[in-house]
Design a protein around this motif. Structure first.
Motif, PDB file in Angstrom:
ATOM      1  N   ASP A 188       0.833  -1.202   0.000  1.00 18.95           N
ATOM      2  CA  ASP A 188       0.000   0.000   0.000  1.00 18.95           C
ATOM      3  C   ASP A 188       0.867   1.252   0.000  1.00 18.95           C
ATOM      4  OD1 ASP A 188      -2.171  -1.685   2.309  1.00 18.95           O
ATOM      5  OD2 ASP A 188      -2.345  -1.538   0.136  1.00 18.95           O
ATOM      6  N   VAL A 189       2.008   1.207   0.698  1.00 21.05           N
ATOM      7  CA  VAL A 189       2.922   2.350   0.716  1.00 21.05           C
ATOM      8  C   VAL A 189       3.492   2.581  -0.682  1.00 21.05           C
ATOM      9  CG1 VAL A 189       5.028   3.296   1.729  1.00 21.05           C
ATOM     10  CG2 VAL A 189       3.475   1.944   3.134  1.00 21.05           C
ATOM     11  N   VAL A 190       3.802   1.495  -1.397  1.00 22.77           N
ATOM     12  CA  VAL A 190       4.280   1.617  -2.775  1.00 22.77           C
ATOM     13  C   VAL A 190       3.221   2.304  -3.635  1.00 22.77           C
ATOM     14  CG1 VAL A 190       4.952   0.350  -4.838  1.00 22.77           C
ATOM     15  CG2 VAL A 190       5.814  -0.363  -2.607  1.00 22.77           C
ATOM     16  N   LYS A 191       1.953   1.893  -3.480  1.00 22.59           N
ATOM     17  CA  LYS A 191       0.866   2.500  -4.273  1.00 22.59           C
ATOM     18  C   LYS A 191       0.740   3.984  -3.960  1.00 22.59           C
ATOM     19  CE  LYS A 191      -1.857  -1.754  -4.641  1.00 22.59           C
ATOM     20  NZ  LYS A 191      -3.113  -2.438  -4.240  1.00 22.59           N
ATOM     21  N   ALA A 192       0.940   4.359  -2.695  1.00 19.70           N
ATOM     22  CA  ALA A 192       0.863   5.777  -2.331  1.00 19.70           C
ATOM     23  C   ALA A 192       1.984   6.560  -3.000  1.00 19.70           C
ATOM     24  CB  ALA A 192       0.927   5.916  -0.815  1.00 19.70           C
ATOM     25  N   LEU A 193       3.189   5.980  -3.024  1.00 20.99           N
ATOM     26  CA  LEU A 193       4.313   6.646  -3.679  1.00 20.99           C
ATOM     27  C   LEU A 193       4.085   6.722  -5.187  1.00 20.99           C
ATOM     28  CD1 LEU A 193       7.096   7.887  -3.776  1.00 20.99           C
ATOM     29  CD2 LEU A 193       8.107   5.605  -3.563  1.00 20.99           C
ATOM     30  N   ALA A 194       3.433   5.695  -5.750  1.00 23.95           N
ATOM     31  CA  ALA A 194       3.190   5.671  -7.195  1.00 23.95           C
ATOM     32  C   ALA A 194       2.161   6.711  -7.610  1.00 23.95           C
ATOM     33  CB  ALA A 194       2.733   4.275  -7.627  1.00 23.95           C
ATOM     34  N   SER A 195       1.321   7.137  -6.683  1.00 24.85           N
ATOM     35  CA  SER A 195       0.312   8.146  -7.011  1.00 24.85           C
ATOM     36  C   SER A 195       0.943   9.531  -7.005  1.00 24.85           C
ATOM     37  CB  SER A 195      -0.839   8.097  -6.011  1.00 24.85           C
ATOM     38  OG  SER A 195      -0.451   8.659  -4.783  1.00 24.85           O
ATOM     39  N   LEU A 196       0.208  10.499  -7.476  1.00 28.19           N
ATOM     40  CA  LEU A 196       0.673  11.885  -7.478  1.00 28.19           C
ATOM     41  C   LEU A 196       0.033  12.679  -6.346  1.00 28.19           C
ATOM     42  CD1 LEU A 196       0.591  12.593 -11.306  1.00 28.19           C
ATOM     43  CD2 LEU A 196       2.567  12.092  -9.885  1.00 28.19           C
ATOM     44  N   MET A 197      -0.635  11.987  -5.429  1.00 30.23           N
ATOM     45  CA  MET A 197      -1.338  12.668  -4.346  1.00 30.23           C
ATOM     46  C   MET A 197      -0.314  13.251  -3.360  1.00 30.23           C
ATOM     47  SD  MET A 197      -4.193  11.121  -1.733  1.00 30.23           S
ATOM     48  CE  MET A 197      -5.173  10.546  -3.094  1.00 30.23           C
ATOM     49  N   LEU A 198      -0.482  14.530  -3.053  1.00 30.55           N
ATOM     50  CA  LEU A 198       0.381  15.175  -2.079  1.00 30.55           C
ATOM     51  C   LEU A 198      -0.165  14.941  -0.676  1.00 30.55           C
ATOM     52  CD1 LEU A 198       1.082  18.555  -3.893  1.00 30.55           C
ATOM     53  CD2 LEU A 198       2.561  16.549  -3.770  1.00 30.55           C
ATOM     54  N   ASN A 199       0.702  14.642   0.246  1.00 28.20           N
ATOM     55  CA  ASN A 199       0.301  14.405   1.637  1.00 28.20           C
ATOM     56  C   ASN A 199      -0.850  13.404   1.735  1.00 28.20           C
ATOM     57  OD1 ASN A 199       2.193  16.329   2.592  1.00 28.20           O
ATOM     58  ND2 ASN A 199       0.746  17.972   2.037  1.00 28.20           N
ATOM     59  N   PRO A 200      -0.710  12.221   1.168  1.00 28.89           N
ATOM     60  CA  PRO A 200      -1.796  11.232   1.239  1.00 28.89           C
ATOM     61  C   PRO A 200      -2.044  10.778   2.670  1.00 28.89           C
ATOM     62  CG  PRO A 200       0.222  10.220   0.447  1.00 28.89           C
ATOM     63  CD  PRO A 200       0.496  11.695   0.512  1.00 28.89           C
ATOM     64  N   LEU A 201      -3.291  10.377   2.913  1.00 29.30           N
ATOM     65  CA  LEU A 201      -3.676   9.887   4.231  1.00 29.30           C
ATOM     66  C   LEU A 201      -3.732   8.366   4.237  1.00 29.30           C
ATOM     67  CD1 LEU A 201      -6.534  12.399   5.125  1.00 29.30           C
ATOM     68  CD2 LEU A 201      -4.106  12.542   5.713  1.00 29.30           C
ATOM     69  N   VAL A 202      -3.651   7.789   5.420  1.00 34.01           N
ATOM     70  CA  VAL A 202      -3.696   6.333   5.552  1.00 34.01           C
ATOM     71  C   VAL A 202      -4.998   5.787   4.992  1.00 34.01           C
ATOM     72  CG1 VAL A 202      -3.800   4.453   7.230  1.00 34.01           C
ATOM     73  CG2 VAL A 202      -2.149   6.299   7.537  1.00 34.01           C
ATOM     74  N   GLU A 203      -6.113   6.503   5.230  1.00 35.95           N
ATOM     75  CA  GLU A 203      -7.425   5.991   4.797  1.00 35.95           C
ATOM     76  C   GLU A 203      -7.538   5.898   3.284  1.00 35.95           C
ATOM     77  OE1 GLU A 203      -9.598  10.376   5.017  1.00 35.95           O
ATOM     78  OE2 GLU A 203     -10.132   8.819   6.439  1.00 35.95           O
ATOM     79  N   ASP A 204      -6.651   6.613   2.548  1.00 41.21           N
ATOM     80  CA  ASP A 204      -6.688   6.575   1.081  1.00 41.21           C
ATOM     81  C   ASP A 204      -6.165   5.255   0.544  1.00 41.21           C
ATOM     82  OD1 ASP A 204      -5.640  10.006   1.066  1.00 41.21           O
ATOM     83  OD2 ASP A 204      -7.680   9.196   0.949  1.00 41.21           O
ATOM     84  N   TYR A 205      -5.377   4.502   1.323  1.00 43.33           N
ATOM     85  CA  TYR A 205      -4.730   3.303   0.795  1.00 43.33           C
ATOM     86  C   TYR A 205      -4.913   2.061   1.661  1.00 43.33           C
ATOM     87  CZ  TYR A 205      -2.584   6.565  -2.429  1.00 43.33           C
ATOM     88  OH  TYR A 205      -2.414   7.488  -3.389  1.00 43.33           O
ATOM     89  N   ALA A 206      -5.354   2.235   2.880  1.00 40.44           N
ATOM     90  CA  ALA A 206      -5.518   1.073   3.754  1.00 40.44           C
ATOM     91  C   ALA A 206      -6.694   0.219   3.313  1.00 40.44           C
ATOM     92  CB  ALA A 206      -5.719   1.538   5.206  1.00 40.44           C
ATOM     93  N   SER A 207      -6.593  -1.086   3.523  1.00 40.40           N
ATOM     94  CA  SER A 207      -7.717  -1.997   3.296  1.00 40.40           C
ATOM     95  C   SER A 207      -8.615  -1.925   4.517  1.00 40.40           C
ATOM     96  CB  SER A 207      -7.210  -3.428   3.093  1.00 40.40           C
ATOM     97  OG  SER A 207      -6.403  -3.506   1.970  1.00 40.40           O
ATOM     98  N   ARG A 208      -9.885  -1.634   4.291  1.00 40.29           N
ATOM     99  CA  ARG A 208     -10.772  -1.328   5.411  1.00 40.29           C
ATOM    100  C   ARG A 208     -11.143  -2.558   6.227  1.00 40.29           C
ATOM    101  NH1 ARG A 208     -13.485   3.277   6.495  1.00 40.29           N
ATOM    102  NH2 ARG A 208     -15.196   3.153   7.981  1.00 40.29           N
TER     103      ARG A 208
END
Length: 841
Positions: A188-208
């Motif tokens: 999930d951290v890799v996916k966050a880095l792969a995105s262009l989102m600035l200051n992403p939050l945990v809820e954007d990538y965590a599995s609920r």
């Protein structure tokens, strides 16, 4: 004991030869994008055709999300170097030990000459290992590490990656605002880095929703769940469903090594010296096997059952006493032929095991599906087969879930009718059949007229009940060979097959069935203490051997259906080629009407309403569209389109606003219009904010609502008379008056008139224009006037164009007139000059 020779299998057999690579100066963001796209856990850094480093998911945890320029950092600055290599001839057993020793999760694989052949990961080893039987001996709780750190879903990914890195965790728990617990992994951290989102939050990538397993379940069950769902992590809960930790595939490998390599090999080496301890371990193993949820049986080399566990009894219904000494054929379902079992045993004899789905029979005769693994066990000294072990689980629920998923994919969940996807499949088949048989067929597209009014007035639950009833009525009206489908909210499709080979006869058959469907749909619906009536518009497209694609046929039926709506609704229409041109024109008008609202192409005209002497007593506001290129476009051409596409809300609101602006403007100019009639559409009337809009206009422009007469046609009452009456009463309390426009052209006019709190009836011009020529129209108009007088309602006759019409109407008691005999509709400025300034006050 078992002779699973993992040393016989080299890593060459499972090496991934398709390498994911990047250059040293590529950014960490670009590298992460590649990893996310390929779903890979590592990327190799290559320079001059040489592998100089590796960047893994674990390395990504060092990335600083809080730094705005960090994404452009070269990947070489974060890679691990040098890369650890392993020879392709190393066995799975050796490489699994090496993974544990080196504390890494990836190796580059080389041949005997040191040439790079590919890459191998811990996950590859776990997937290849056939150690299910031994994982049954180990529980999920036995490999549990301390519970991973917890982070809130609202915290940043920068905080999360730092926490994972500092705690040496490949996954952490995530707590959401509703107190549910999810998981955030390295991937999930890799996916966050792969995105262009600035200051992403945990809820954007965590599995609920974290999938969990009980701590007492076997590692076999844990591994099965992970591989079936494609997970690398699994939550572990205690008997009270409290999350006590998270395990990953590496823990599974550790569990295998602990159970198989460490326990079994140590037991074998010390069996003579530690017989008592071995017996104790075997007793413990038996307890574990007896308490696992999977069924386990062992047989001798002749496949005669020797033992079975409690899981076997629970699943099949047979006790150990009933099956020992018999073959597994006792639970055979009879569904599989000899070829199936021949292929199974051929695989066991060649590879030492078989795994797959099979149907078996319980003691009560019920046939059920199971996931079965059969493993051969060889004697350590002779290497001869001594036993077979089988582990299986009941997958009935999984099969049921698959069927439910299939049903949801192909059937409408509300009506249980085929959905658009299944309709397309069946229509494709029917078109192919028609091409071979030379028989005709028909596609009927059915749209429920004004159905949205039901949802808007009574709510979607009432609308759903109507849709279910419509679906039922349609199904019982067609033949078994026909198909009924629901493709959108209020649209149904019927495929009629095996019609006559003669096109004229086929059309007549289709028309007869369509008329029968319309009559069935029109029958009363009793919903939530309301009696509802619904009509339908049906478009019919015929098909034969050369009818093109399903989408083309659906478009034709849709075109015909809209033509049926334009013809007055509750109609049916066959598709004709000329209709396609009308559809394109309709689409163009809709597009240009949206621009017309923004570009001020719309205006209000006013047609005077006068007494017999021609004195002004009121007016009707009429919308006009002056297109910059096409000139004036008649309202009857664009208003129905506005109704269909939803623009009528915006158009209606604009008309109301302009009318109040003009009334206020005339008041300031010290001219007075006693009352102004404004047309209201059904969709506008039933909208939730309609009353609020009218209340706001009165307050904003300081206009007495008694001067505003809201006109509606009888079509407004078709869906729910009771609701319409209640809304009219609310508006009358504010002071508004009401008129029924085009009275006599709707349905059941007299049956509801006595219940409506209206103030005026407006005689349609279609009756007025023939009162001096047609005796029936003259009698009808006279009757309308008499009814209105009897009920103390005012009457306005529209479309008055001659002195003879005026005299007839006056003699019959009509006192208010509107039509070209007095004036055509005029622009606001001309209406002011010609009528308002000259009116008597």
């Amino acid at each position: 004991m078992s002779n699973f020779d993992f040393n016989a299998t080299s890593i060459k057999d499972i090496t991934q030869t398709r390498l994911l690579t990047c250059l040293p100066d590529e950014t960490m963001h670009d590298a992460a994008v590649k990893m996310a796209e390929r779903n890979c856990s590592a990327i190799l850094i290559v320079a001059n055709d040489e592998i100089i480093g590796i960047w893994t998911e674990r390395d990504v945890l060092k990335f600083d999300f809080s730094s705005p320029n960090a994404r452009s950092t070269p990947v070489s600055e974060g890679m691990s170097s040098p890369v650890i290599c392993v020879n392709e001839n190393v066995s799975l057993e050796e490489v699994s030990l090496k993974f544990k020793k080196d504390g890494v999760r990836h190796y580059v694989v080389t041949d005997d000459h040191g040439k790079h052949q590919g890459i191998i990961s811990q996950t590859d080893v776990i997937k290849k290992h056939n150690f299910e039987f031994f994982l049954v001996l180990k529980t999920a709780g036995s490999v549990l590490k301390p519970s991973p750190p917890l982070i809130q879903s609202t915290q940043s990914m920068a905080q999360a990656s730092k926490l994972m890195h500092s705690s040496h965790s490949d996954a952490i728990r995530v707590e959401f605002p509703d107190e549910s617990v999810g998981i955030l992994t390295e991937r999930d951290v890799v996916k966050a880095l792969a995105s262009l989102m600035l200051n992403p939050l945990v809820e954007d990538y965590a599995s609920r929703n974290l999938v969990t397993v009980n701590e007492h379940e076997s590692l076999y069950q844990a591994k099965k769940i992970m591989l079936q769902h494609g997970f690398r992590h699994l939550g572990v809960v205690d008997n009270k469903s409290n999350l006590i930790g998270i395990i990953n595939l590496s823990d599974i490998l550790a569990g295998f090594r602990s159970t198989y390599v460490e326990e079994l090999k140590e037991s074998l080496a010390q069996r003579d010296a530690s017989l008592k301890e071995s017996l104790k371990s075997l007793c413990l193993a038996k307890k574990i096997i007896d308490n696992t949820q999977e069924g386990v049986i062992t047989t001798d080399k002749y496949v005669v059952i020797q033992t079975c566990n409690a899981g076997f009894t629970r699943i099949t219904g047979y006790t150990e006493q009933e099956v020992v000494g018999k073959t597994p054929a006792i639970i055979s379902s009879g569904r599989h032929d000899k070829n199936f079992y021949y292929a199974m045993w051929e695989n066991i004899n060649k590879q030492g095991f078989w795994q797959g789905e099979i149907w078996n029979r319980r003691k009560n005769g019920e046939i059920y599906p199971e996931l079965l693994t059969i493993t051969e066990i060889r004697d350590d000294e002779t290497n001869e087969i001594s036993n077979y072990a089988a582990i299986f689980s009941d997958i009935s629920q999984l099969k049921n879930d698959e069927e439910e998923i299939k049903r949801l994919a192909f059937y409408d969940p509300l009506t249980d009718l085929p959905n658009r996807r299944l309709l397309n499949d069946r229509l494709t088949q029917e078109l192919a059949i028609a091409g071979r048989s030379a028989k005709n067929g028909a596609l009927l597209l059915i749209d429920l007229d004004h159905f949205k009014n039901i949802n808007e007035t009574l709510g979607h639950s009432a609308g759903d009940r109507v849709l279910v009833e419509v679906a039922y009525r349609l199904k019982i009206c067609v033949r078994d060979c026909d198909t009924v489908a629901r493709i959108s909210s209020d649209e149904f499709v019927v495929i009629l097959t095996e019609l006559s080979e003669q096109i004229e006869s086929a059309c007549n058959e289709a028309r007869h069935i369509a008329e029968n469907l319309q009559q069935t749909i029109c029958q009363v619906y009793s919903v939530m203490n309301h009696k509802l009536y619904i009509s339908s518009s049906i478009g019919i497209a015929m098909y034969s051997e050369n009818s093109g694609l399903p989408d083309d046929l659906l478009k034709q039926a849709g075109t015909a259906m809209y033509r049926a709506k334009d013809s007055g609704r509750n109609m049916l229409q066959f598709f004709q080629d000329s209709m396609q041109e009308a559809v394109m024109e309709r689409m163009l008008i809709e597009k240009e009407l949206r621009h017309a609202l923004d570009e001020k192409q719309l205006s209000l005209y006013y047609q005077p309403q006068v007494d017999y002497e021609g004195n002004l007593i009121g007016a009707e506001a009429l919308i006009r569209w002056n297109h910059p290129k096409k000139g004036f476009i008649p309202p009857d051409k664009f208003i129905p389109i506005a109704e269909e596409c939803g623009l009528i809300q915006a158009v209606g609101a604009w008309v109301l606003e302009q009318a109040f602006i003009h009334l206020r403007q005339w008041d300031k100019q010290q001219v007075y219009l006693p009352h102004l009639a404004i047309n209201i559409s059904p969709r506008q009337f039933y909208h939730d904010d309609f009353i609020d809009i009218l209340a706001r206009l009165v307050k904003q422009y300081r206009i007495s609502p008694t001067r505003v007469m809201l006109e509606f046609t009888e079509g407004l009452l078709m869906n729910d008379v009771d609701n319409a009456i209640n809304k009219i009463k609310q508006l009358k309390k504010l002071g508004y008056t009401f008129s029924i426009d085009d009275f006599g052209t709707g349905y059941s006019s007299l049956s509801y008139l006595k219940h409506l709190p209206v103030d005026q009836l407006k005689i349609d011009k279609s009756f007025v224009e023939d009162i001096t020529k047609n005796e029936d129209d003259a009698i009808f108009v006279g009757t309308i006037i008499a009814i209105a007088q009897h009920m103390n309602l005012d009457v306005v006759a529209e479309g008055v164009e001659s002195k003879m019409e005026l005299e007839f109407l006056k003699e019959n008691g009509c006192l208010c007139f509107q039509g070209y005999y007095f004036s055509k509709p005029l622009p606001e400025e001309q209406f002011y000059e010609d009528w308002l300034k000259k009116a008597k006050h």
